[in-house]
Scaffold this motif. Structure first.
Motif, PDB file in Angstrom:
ATOM      1  N   PRO A   5       0.810  -1.219   0.000  1.00 32.77           N
ATOM      2  CA  PRO A   5       0.000   0.000   0.000  1.00 32.77           C
ATOM      3  C   PRO A   5       0.839   1.262   0.000  1.00 32.77           C
ATOM      4  N   CYS A   6       0.160   2.357  -0.321  1.00 31.02           N
ATOM      5  CA  CYS A   6       0.811   3.662  -0.381  1.00 31.02           C
ATOM      6  C   CYS A   6       1.320   4.057   0.991  1.00 31.02           C
ATOM      7  N   CYS A   7       2.279   4.968   0.995  1.00 31.95           N
ATOM      8  CA  CYS A   7       2.921   5.415   2.219  1.00 31.95           C
ATOM      9  C   CYS A   7       2.032   6.311   3.073  1.00 31.95           C
ATOM     10  N   CYS A   8       0.893   6.745   2.500  1.00 34.68           N
ATOM     11  CA  CYS A   8       0.105   7.811   3.126  1.00 34.68           C
ATOM     12  C   CYS A   8      -0.343   7.477   4.544  1.00 34.68           C
ATOM     13  N   HIS A   9      -0.523   6.194   4.831  1.00 37.89           N
ATOM     14  CA  HIS A   9      -1.027   5.854   6.157  1.00 37.89           C
ATOM     15  C   HIS A   9       0.086   5.362   7.082  1.00 37.89           C
ATOM     16  N   ASP A  10       1.306   5.474   6.642  1.00 39.39           N
ATOM     17  CA  ASP A  10       2.434   5.051   7.472  1.00 39.39           C
ATOM     18  C   ASP A  10       2.516   5.923   8.723  1.00 39.39           C
ATOM     19  N   VAL A  11       2.817   5.277   9.838  1.00 45.31           N
ATOM     20  CA  VAL A  11       3.009   6.029  11.079  1.00 45.31           C
ATOM     21  C   VAL A  11       4.335   6.788  10.983  1.00 45.31           C
ATOM     22  N   GLY A  12       4.342   8.036  11.396  1.00 47.12           N
ATOM     23  CA  GLY A  12       5.594   8.793  11.425  1.00 47.12           C
ATOM     24  C   GLY A  12       5.850   9.616  10.186  1.00 47.12           C
ATOM     25  N   VAL A  13       5.027   9.459   9.162  1.00 43.36           N
ATOM     26  CA  VAL A  13       5.175  10.297   7.969  1.00 43.36           C
ATOM     27  C   VAL A  13       4.744  11.718   8.305  1.00 43.36           C
ATOM     28  N   LYS A  14       5.599  12.668   7.970  1.00 40.88           N
ATOM     29  CA  LYS A  14       5.339  14.053   8.346  1.00 40.88           C
ATOM     30  C   LYS A  14       4.184  14.647   7.554  1.00 40.88           C
ATOM     31  N   LYS A  15       3.384  15.468   8.240  1.00 43.33           N
ATOM     32  CA  LYS A  15       2.284  16.192   7.600  1.00 43.33           C
ATOM     33  C   LYS A  15       2.446  17.679   7.881  1.00 43.33           C
ATOM     34  N   GLY A  16       1.559  18.445   7.280  1.00 43.08           N
ATOM     35  CA  GLY A  16       1.568  19.889   7.543  1.00 43.08           C
ATOM     36  C   GLY A  16       2.494  20.654   6.622  1.00 43.08           C
ATOM     37  N   PRO A  17       2.691  21.929   6.922  1.00 43.92           N
ATOM     38  CA  PRO A  17       3.465  22.814   6.053  1.00 43.92           C
ATOM     39  C   PRO A  17       4.873  22.292   5.770  1.00 43.92           C
ATOM     40  N   ARG A  41       5.351   7.287  -6.082  1.00 41.40           N
ATOM     41  CA  ARG A  41       5.352   6.374  -4.950  1.00 41.40           C
ATOM     42  C   ARG A  41       6.762   6.152  -4.402  1.00 41.40           C
ATOM     43  N   GLY A  42       7.699   6.030  -5.295  1.00 39.37           N
ATOM     44  CA  GLY A  42       9.056   5.760  -4.850  1.00 39.37           C
ATOM     45  C   GLY A  42       9.853   7.019  -4.522  1.00 39.37           C
ATOM     46  N   LEU A  43       9.273   8.168  -4.842  1.00 39.69           N
ATOM     47  CA  LEU A  43      10.024   9.418  -4.709  1.00 39.69           C
ATOM     48  C   LEU A  43      10.456   9.776  -3.280  1.00 39.69           C
ATOM     49  N   PRO A  44       9.562   9.717  -2.291  1.00 36.29           N
ATOM     50  CA  PRO A  44       9.967  10.151  -0.950  1.00 36.29           C
ATOM     51  C   PRO A  44      11.210   9.415  -0.445  1.00 36.29           C
ATOM     52  N   LYS A  45      11.224   8.115  -0.631  1.00 37.80           N
ATOM     53  CA  LYS A  45      12.362   7.327  -0.149  1.00 37.80           C
ATOM     54  C   LYS A  45      13.621   7.671  -0.942  1.00 37.80           C
ATOM     55  N   ALA A  46      13.443   7.772  -2.271  1.00 34.54           N
ATOM     56  CA  ALA A  46      14.598   8.066  -3.125  1.00 34.54           C
ATOM     57  C   ALA A  46      15.177   9.449  -2.839  1.00 34.54           C
ATOM     58  N   ALA A  47      14.295  10.386  -2.505  1.00 33.88           N
ATOM     59  CA  ALA A  47      14.756  11.761  -2.254  1.00 33.88           C
ATOM     60  C   ALA A  47      15.189  11.958  -0.812  1.00 33.88           C
ATOM     61  N   GLY A  48      14.853  11.011   0.039  1.00 34.14           N
ATOM     62  CA  GLY A  48      15.185  11.155   1.446  1.00 34.14           C
ATOM     63  C   GLY A  48      14.217  12.052   2.192  1.00 34.14           C
ATOM     64  N   LEU A  49      12.955  12.005   1.772  1.00 33.83           N
ATOM     65  CA  LEU A  49      11.929  12.829   2.416  1.00 33.83           C
ATOM     66  C   LEU A  49      11.003  11.965   3.261  1.00 33.83           C
ATOM     67  N   ASN A  50      10.715  12.411   4.454  1.00 37.73           N
ATOM     68  CA  ASN A  50       9.774  11.701   5.309  1.00 37.73           C
ATOM     69  C   ASN A  50       8.362  12.251   5.063  1.00 37.73           C
ATOM     70  N   ARG A  51       7.938  12.118   3.816  1.00 39.94           N
ATOM     71  CA  ARG A  51       6.638  12.623   3.399  1.00 39.94           C
ATOM     72  C   ARG A  51       5.910  11.574   2.580  1.00 39.94           C
ATOM     73  N   CYS A  52       4.604  11.675   2.589  1.00 37.93           N
ATOM     74  CA  CYS A  52       3.776  10.800   1.749  1.00 37.93           C
ATOM     75  C   CYS A  52       3.965  11.193   0.285  1.00 37.93           C
ATOM     76  N   CYS A  53       3.886  10.191  -0.604  1.00 36.89           N
ATOM     77  CA  CYS A  53       4.053  10.470  -2.035  1.00 36.89           C
ATOM     78  C   CYS A  53       3.008  11.474  -2.536  1.00 36.89           C
ATOM     79  N   LYS A  54       1.816  11.393  -1.975  1.00 38.34           N
ATOM     80  CA  LYS A  54       0.757  12.325  -2.359  1.00 38.34           C
ATOM     81  C   LYS A  54       1.141  13.748  -1.990  1.00 38.34           C
ATOM     82  N   SER A  55       1.669  13.876  -0.790  1.00 36.93           N
ATOM     83  CA  SER A  55       2.059  15.196  -0.311  1.00 36.93           C
ATOM     84  C   SER A  55       3.169  15.771  -1.189  1.00 36.93           C
ATOM     85  N   CYS A  56       4.095  14.925  -1.614  1.00 32.51           N
ATOM     86  CA  CYS A  56       5.185  15.380  -2.498  1.00 32.51           C
ATOM     87  C   CYS A  56       4.623  15.850  -3.846  1.00 32.51           C
TER      88      CYS A  56
END
Length: 321
Positions: A5-17, A41-56
DNA sequence: AAAATTTTCAACCGCGAGCGT
DNA sequence: CACGCTCGCGGTTGAAAATTT
């Protein structure tokens, strides 16, 4: 089994501004790939971002993309949005394809915070683009209690709100007038068309000026000649030119136009304006209607987009007086 | 000057279409 | 064919800013 599944529901993924650092990381990552994202989908991990792919994706498409135009919407853009909304409804993504550098989210926000309210103040339903019934207009306020400036605004909207049937009568009248030469009536019709922001296409059909600008094609099922909002005269002084023409034409003995049945109907729409608002300026030169029979870009003087302070003068300044 | 209220807009949420497994 | 994921879209939220009281 399917994919994870998508990263969006992962615990610890940063939200907000987003922080400047996160923006920089995302931009650099995408630029390294020549502006092509590939898989979000693979972007956050590849870029080193603790963000959901949707948010990116949202951050990139709505804010960080290099081709985004920021800043206030121009009158042209607002008018285009309204026209497109009349044809497409809340299809913000579709509307955004017609406005270079604007995102669907930005247009949606601008509609909800600015344009929608302006239309309501003008007595136009922002959903149906139809004139609201009198008791629902102007935010439901009683016209008797409104400042004079707002009555001017309502009058201007009324003058610009000629329906397509009336305008076709104007076209018919023009054909009739071609046999003779009545300058008063000719100028009157020209100014009525200008006030309604319409012109004639190469087939001598009345169409909105915006469709003569080659910006986009006619959208199916769209009535562009809705009351009020397509009125494009640049200020009340210019509206007054039309009003004076109406008064002249309707005065017995001054013009044969007043005796013509189509002309009466044509004038009815603006009767309130002509009756209740005294013209206070000198007459300005007006466009020869005959000239409109050729394909046209834009009516000069009466419909200058560059100098168009339509919204500002009609709604903001006037309303708050 | 401070509190209350309203407005703005970036970001989130959930859904549906299309596609991969 | 069924299931599940990705992507994109439109509606909504809520924090910050602006305005009013």
């Amino acid at each position: 089994m399917g994919r994870s599944p998508c990263c969006c529901h992962d615990v610890g993924v940063k939200k907000g501004p987003w922080t400047e650092e996160e923006d920089k990381t995302l931009v650099e990552h995408i630029q390294k790939r020549g502006g092509h994202v590939g898989s979000w989908r693979g972007l956050p991990k590849a870029a080193g971002l603790n963000r959901c792919c949707k948010s990116c994706r949202l951050r990139w498409t709505n804010y960080l993309r290099p081709d985004i135009k920021r800043g206030n919407f121009s009158d042209d853009e607002e008018r285009l949005i309204i026209t497109l909304h009349a044809g497409h409804g809340n299809k913000w993504a579709t509307i955004a394809t017609h406005l270079e550098g604007r995102t669907d989210n930005e247009i949606k926000n601008h509609w909800n915070t600015h344009i929608r309210k302006k239309l309501l103040r003008m007595g136009v339903d922002p959903v149906t683009h139809q004139q609201l019934p009198p008791d629902h207009q102007l935010d439901g306020s009683s016209a008797a209690l409104l400042p004079e400036a707002l009555l001017w605004a309502a009058a201007a909207a009324t003058l610009g709100g000629l329906d397509i049937g009336t305008l076709r009568q104007a076209q018919l009248l023009q054909h009739l007038l071609q046999a003779g030469s009545n300058n008063d009536a000719t100028n009157l019709v020209a100014n009525l068309m200008a006030a309604s922001n319409v012109g004639l296409n190469s087939s001598n059909s009345i169409v909105p000026n915006i469709l003569l600008q080659d910006k986009f094609n006619m959208l199916p099922g769209t009535n562009y000649l809705q009351p009020g909002y397509l009125c494009n005269t640049s200020n009340f002084a210019e509206q007054d030119v039309v009003q004076q023409q109406l008064i002249n034409a309707m005065s017995p003995g001054t013009s044969s136009f007043a005796a013509a049945e189509p002309a009466d109907q044509l004038c009815n729409t603006a009767a309130f304006t002509a009756r209740d608002i005294a013209p206070g300026i000198d007459m300005l030169p007006v466009q020869e209607f005959a000239g409109l029979m050729e394909p046209m870009e834009q009516l000069p003087n009466l419909c200058s987009l560059e100098s168009d302070s339509f919204w500002k003068e009609l709604l903001e300044d006037g309303y708050r007086l």
